[in-house]
Design a protein around this motif. Structure first.
Motif, mmCIF file in Angstrom:
data_model
loop_
_atom_site.group_PDB
_atom_site.id
_atom_site.type_symbol
_atom_site.label_atom_id
_atom_site.label_comp_id
_atom_site.label_asym_id
_atom_site.label_seq_id
_atom_site.Cartn_x
_atom_site.Cartn_y
_atom_site.Cartn_z
ATOM 1 N N ASP A 94 0.830 -1.211 0.000
ATOM 2 C CA ASP A 94 0.000 0.000 0.000
ATOM 3 C C ASP A 94 0.864 1.260 0.000
ATOM 4 O O ASP A 94 0.517 2.260 -0.654
ATOM 5 C CB ASP A 94 -0.934 -0.007 1.210
ATOM 6 N N ARG A 95 1.993 1.235 0.720
ATOM 7 C CA ARG A 95 2.896 2.392 0.709
ATOM 8 C C ARG A 95 3.513 2.588 -0.670
ATOM 9 O O ARG A 95 3.669 3.726 -1.141
ATOM 10 C CB ARG A 95 4.010 2.212 1.743
ATOM 11 N N LEU A 96 3.882 1.505 -1.322
ATOM 12 C CA LEU A 96 4.438 1.614 -2.672
ATOM 13 C C LEU A 96 3.420 2.225 -3.628
ATOM 14 O O LEU A 96 3.754 3.080 -4.453
ATOM 15 C CB LEU A 96 4.880 0.240 -3.178
ATOM 16 N N ALA A 97 2.188 1.774 -3.508
ATOM 17 C CA ALA A 97 1.141 2.313 -4.378
ATOM 18 C C ALA A 97 0.941 3.803 -4.136
ATOM 19 O O ALA A 97 0.730 4.581 -5.077
ATOM 20 C CB ALA A 97 -0.163 1.548 -4.148
ATOM 21 N N ALA A 98 1.021 4.222 -2.867
ATOM 22 C CA ALA A 98 0.851 5.635 -2.544
ATOM 23 C C ALA A 98 2.064 6.466 -2.964
ATOM 24 O O ALA A 98 1.926 7.619 -3.369
ATOM 25 C CB ALA A 98 0.611 5.792 -1.039
ATOM 26 N N SER A 99 3.258 5.866 -2.889
ATOM 27 C CA SER A 99 4.479 6.593 -3.240
ATOM 28 C C SER A 99 4.671 6.731 -4.746
ATOM 29 O O SER A 99 5.281 7.687 -5.212
ATOM 30 C CB SER A 99 5.698 5.889 -2.632
ATOM 31 N N PHE A 100 4.157 5.761 -5.493
ATOM 32 C CA PHE A 100 4.320 5.768 -6.951
ATOM 33 C C PHE A 100 2.940 5.615 -7.606
ATOM 34 O O PHE A 100 2.643 4.603 -8.244
ATOM 35 C CB PHE A 100 5.246 4.626 -7.394
ATOM 36 N N PRO A 101 2.072 6.621 -7.433
ATOM 37 C CA PRO A 101 0.685 6.490 -7.911
ATOM 38 C C PRO A 101 0.564 6.339 -9.417
ATOM 39 O O PRO A 101 -0.306 5.594 -9.899
ATOM 40 C CB PRO A 101 0.020 7.783 -7.421
ATOM 41 N N GLU A 102 1.405 7.017 -10.176
ATOM 42 C CA GLU A 102 1.284 6.937 -11.633
ATOM 43 C C GLU A 102 1.629 5.540 -12.132
ATOM 44 O O GLU A 102 0.941 4.978 -12.988
ATOM 45 C CB GLU A 102 2.189 7.977 -12.292
ATOM 46 N N GLN A 103 2.716 4.967 -11.591
ATOM 47 C CA GLN A 103 3.143 3.643 -12.057
ATOM 48 C C GLN A 103 2.169 2.547 -11.633
ATOM 49 O O GLN A 103 1.978 1.567 -12.349
ATOM 50 C CB GLN A 103 4.544 3.315 -11.512
ATOM 51 N N SER A 104 1.556 2.687 -10.452
ATOM 52 C CA SER A 104 0.696 1.626 -9.938
ATOM 53 C C SER A 104 -0.775 1.830 -10.264
ATOM 54 O O SER A 104 -1.618 1.013 -9.886
ATOM 55 C CB SER A 104 0.862 1.508 -8.417
ATOM 56 N N ALA A 105 -1.095 2.906 -10.960
ATOM 57 C CA ALA A 105 -2.502 3.213 -11.244
ATOM 58 C C ALA A 105 -3.189 2.134 -12.063
ATOM 59 O O ALA A 105 -4.391 1.923 -11.954
ATOM 60 C CB ALA A 105 -2.603 4.561 -11.960
ATOM 61 N N GLY A 106 -2.454 1.427 -12.885
ATOM 62 C CA GLY A 106 -3.059 0.396 -13.733
ATOM 63 C C GLY A 106 -3.309 -0.925 -13.047
ATOM 64 O O GLY A 106 -3.731 -1.893 -13.691
ATOM 65 N N GLY A 107 -3.078 -0.991 -11.732
ATOM 66 C CA GLY A 107 -3.349 -2.232 -11.013
ATOM 67 C C GLY A 107 -2.221 -3.240 -11.080
ATOM 68 O O GLY A 107 -2.445 -4.418 -10.804
ATOM 69 N N GLY A 108 -1.023 -2.780 -11.385
ATOM 70 C CA GLY A 108 0.092 -3.705 -11.516
ATOM 71 C C GLY A 108 0.526 -4.366 -10.221
ATOM 72 O O GLY A 108 1.268 -5.348 -10.248
ATOM 73 N N LEU A 109 0.055 -3.826 -9.082
ATOM 74 C CA LEU A 109 0.394 -4.423 -7.782
ATOM 75 C C LEU A 109 -0.753 -5.248 -7.202
ATOM 76 O O LEU A 109 -0.601 -5.865 -6.146
ATOM 77 C CB LEU A 109 0.766 -3.326 -6.782
#
Length: 313
Positions: A94-109
């Protein structure tokens, strides 16, 4: 009462009091862990860390007792490590998703997170957790029954030397870990730095009335470093799982984004941790604690004289 040594009182009694309070609170959290494992296990482990930091601080005053009890509570914490770590890894995603919102926006995590949540539920819902909690409760109850065996020097000068020695050893550990983390940068080096920083922060709380300089800002900086080192530790754990031969986090396709973000996060966190640790632990541990020993002797002696001068003293 508080997690702070009162210099007006005998050291043995104060350490017994604080140890009993911390283990008693750990037992309360263990009882709650049957129904709310995520929060309760984390709170319990924090109380155990408080107890172990106290034992490290006064170890030179009663070596046998402190070594034995520290080992006991380390084993208790180990019983609870797996379920707590499972929760921490979900929080890391969840922290990674919040720290890198553009990269994780597509649901890659998303796939990895689902895997980690399932692992968390499995560890929290199995019979193994109940058995671990039961064993931890028994060990803590036995620990409380042994507290009266602790015997420390209560004379001001000897008590001050015990406290200063415990603080110095932890600062020396932090300085050594910082040097290794700076030169090698391995996960174990940063983990050692984290443990030493956490222990030093607890020592600041315990010695709040005796530390030779204002500690509010230092304590805040140490706490922030500990949190950042904790995030870095979780990154290292995820990296280890990611590289495992049985690929517990998923296929290369499912973990491609995670691998990329972990590398970026690790680099940034290392840089932040090294800079903060250098500010905190760059001074000579011996020089810092020499001041502590002098002030502690003066404060403890003054408290003893006040007691002797008081009516009925």
């Amino acid at each position: 009462m508080s997690y702070r040594i009162d210099p007006r009182l005998p050291l043995t009694g104060e350490v017994r009091r604080i140890l009993a309070e911390e283990i008693g609170k750990a037992l309360v959290h263990l009882d709650a862990a049957h129904d709310r494992p995520e929060q309760a296990l984390h709170k319990c482990r924090k109380r155990l860390k408080n107890a172990r930091a106290l034992l490290r601080l006064v170890r030179s005053g009663d070596e046998t007792f402190c070594l034995t009890e520290n080992q006991c509570y380390r084993q208790v914490a180990a019983l609870l490590a797996g379920p707590r770590e499972a929760t921490a890894l979900v929080e890391t995603i969840d922290r990674l998703a919040a720290s890198f919102p553009e990269q994780s926006a597509g649901g890659g995590l998303d796939a990895v997170r689902e895997t980690l949540v399932a692992r968390q539920h499995e560890l929290h819902g199995g019979v193994g957790l109940d058995a671990a909690i039961t064993a931890a409760i028994a060990a803590c109850e036995e620990g409380i029954s042994r507290i009266d065996m602790l015997a420390l020097p209560d004379q001001p000068e000897q008590a001050a030397d015990v406290l200063a020695e415990g603080a110095r050893i932890t600062l020396r550990r932090a300085r050594k870990a910082l040097d290794k983390a700076s030169s090698r940068g391995g996960a174990d080096d940063f983990h050692d730095l984290r443990k030493a920083a956490k222990t030093h922060g607890m020592h600041l709380s315990l010695l709040g009335r005796l530390w030779p300089m204002p500690i509010k800002a230092r304590r805040k900086a140490v706490d922030e470093l500990g949190e950042t080192l904790g995030e870095l530790h979780d990154v290292f754990v995820l990296r280890t799982l990611l590289d495992a031969a049985d690929r517990p986090l998923g296929s290369p396709q499912e973990t491609r984004l995670l691998s990329k973000l972990l590398k970026r996060s690790e680099k940034s966190l290392k840089k932040t941790c090294l800079a903060a640790a250098a500010d905190l632990f760059g001074d000579s541990p011996r020089r810092s604690t020499r001041k502590l020993a002098r002030k502690a002797r003066d404060d403890l002696a003054a408290a003893s004289q006040e007691d002797a001068a008081a009516p009925g003293g």
